[in-house]
Enzyme design. Structure first.
Site, PDB file in Angstrom:
ATOM      1  CG  ASP A  67      15.221   1.182  14.873  1.00 32.66           C
ATOM      2  OD1 ASP A  67      14.923   0.035  13.999  1.00 32.66           O
ATOM      3  OD2 ASP A  67      16.020   0.785  15.482  1.00 32.66           O
ATOM      4  CG  ASN A 136      26.436  -1.403  19.969  1.00 36.45           C
ATOM      5  OD1 ASN A 136      25.217  -1.739  20.355  1.00 36.45           O
ATOM      6  ND2 ASN A 136      26.833  -0.027  19.622  1.00 36.45           N
ATOM      7  CG  HIS A 138      22.167  -0.962  19.495  1.00 33.86           C
ATOM      8  ND1 HIS A 138      23.128  -0.390  18.722  1.00 33.86           N
ATOM      9  CD2 HIS A 138      21.624  -2.007  18.860  1.00 33.86           C
ATOM     10  CE1 HIS A 138      22.147  -1.313  17.132  1.00 33.86           C
ATOM     11  NE2 HIS A 138      21.907  -2.034  17.593  1.00 33.86           N
ATOM     12  CD  GLU A 143      24.080   2.539  18.139  1.00 36.90           C
ATOM     13  OE1 GLU A 143      24.684   1.899  18.924  1.00 36.90           O
ATOM     14  OE2 GLU A 143      24.906   2.719  17.055  1.00 36.90           O
TER      15      GLU A 143
HETATM   16  P1  PGA Z   1      20.152  -7.638  14.142  1.00 37.47           P
HETATM   17  O1  PGA Z   1      20.268  -6.313  15.013  1.00 37.47           O
HETATM   18  O2  PGA Z   1      18.882  -8.917  14.489  1.00 37.47           O
HETATM   19  O3  PGA Z   1      20.143  -8.174  12.265  1.00 37.47           O
HETATM   20  O4  PGA Z   1      21.371  -8.912  14.973  1.00 37.47           O
HETATM   21  C1  PGA Z   1      19.825  -6.349  16.012  1.00 37.47           C
HETATM   22  C2  PGA Z   1      20.018  -5.241  16.286  1.00 37.47           C
HETATM   23  O5  PGA Z   1      21.252  -4.056  16.256  1.00 37.47           O
HETATM   24  O6  PGA Z   1      19.461  -4.284  17.133  1.00 37.47           O
END
Ligand code: PGA
Length: 246
Positions: A67, A136, A138, A143
């Protein structure tokens, strides 16, 4: 979905790096899909160290990122282009012609998404897709509510995601939209490896593993995948079996 719990972040990161290195040992031209964020930093560090030691080459591999924020130029310090260059692509022998990161500043973002999806198809699909998980649930920037049949597309970020990522941006304001590889594109990967570390992921992990498969919990889709692994440290695994998902 097989879950493996490691004693700590380092052990989890080393194991994840081992999966990638082994795959490249079997197939040096493997196609990888890679995440950004805090979680994969240890894996990238291990892989860069292994590369410096002559244990793994990325020369023939192909890389796709999951992404990118919409509206960020590739040289923006919070862009995932910059993140990947600093933490991984700039430290290994990757061929720049086989590194793909969605262009957040493309004049026509929808066309950029189509181009990206086509590039994945042309590469023969993804061999190993590494994912983080949001608090959450995702995966990528898919999302809660992301359709399981979605493809690479422009999405609106949830307020909670923007809040978590706000610190990377001036005035603490993360972009509202992003380009993300879709759920179906992720699902078609031959192997998926989801990494989670820390107590702030424990609930999302428990709900994804022990709750129903549902578009409201994107990571739960992986339970239907024939070859998905979940690598957790003990903190991220701490809500498993606690009934929190019920
Ligand atoms: P993080 O992000 O590794 O910084 O916790 C993971 C995500 O939001 O997919």
């Amino acid at each position: 979905m097989r879950a493996r719990v490691f004693p700590g972040y380092e052990a989890m990161s080393a194991a994840a790096a081992g999966v990638i290195a082994r795959r490249l040992g079997e197939d040096p031209s493997a196609v990888l899909m890679l995440p950004t964020g805090t979680t994969p930093l240890g894996m990238y560090r291990h892989l860069s160290t292994m590369h410096r030691a002559g244990e793994v080459s990325f020369e023939r591999a192909t890389f796709f990122n999951l992404d990118e924020y919409l509206g960020l130029r590739p040289d923006h310090r919070a862009s995932y282009h910059v993140y990947m260059k600093e933490h991984f692509y700039g430290l290994i022998d990757a061929d720049p012609a086989r590194i793909f990161v969605p262009d957040g500043a493309a004049p026509d973002p929808e066309a950029e998404c189509e181009r990206y999806e086509a590039a994945i198809r042309e590469a023969g699909g993804i061999d190993v897709c590494v994912l983080g998980i949001g608090r959450n649930g995702h995966i990528g920037f898919n999302e809660p509510g992301a359709p399981f049949d979605s493809r690479t597309r422009v999405v609106t970020l949830s307020e909670s995601t923007r809040l978590v990522n706000a610190g990377d941006f001036e005035a603490n304001r993360a972009p509202q939209r992003a380009l993300t590889v879709g759920m179906a594109t992720i699902f078609e990967s031959k192997e998926v490896l989801l990494l989670a570390s820390g107590t702030n992921k424990a609930r999302a992990v428990a709900v994804a593993v022990e709750g129903d498969v549902s578009e409201s919990v994107p990571a739960s889709m992986l339970k239907r995948h024939p070859n998905a692994g979940l690598f957790l440290d003990e903190d991220a695994a701490s809500d498993l079996g606690s009934g929190v998902a019920g």
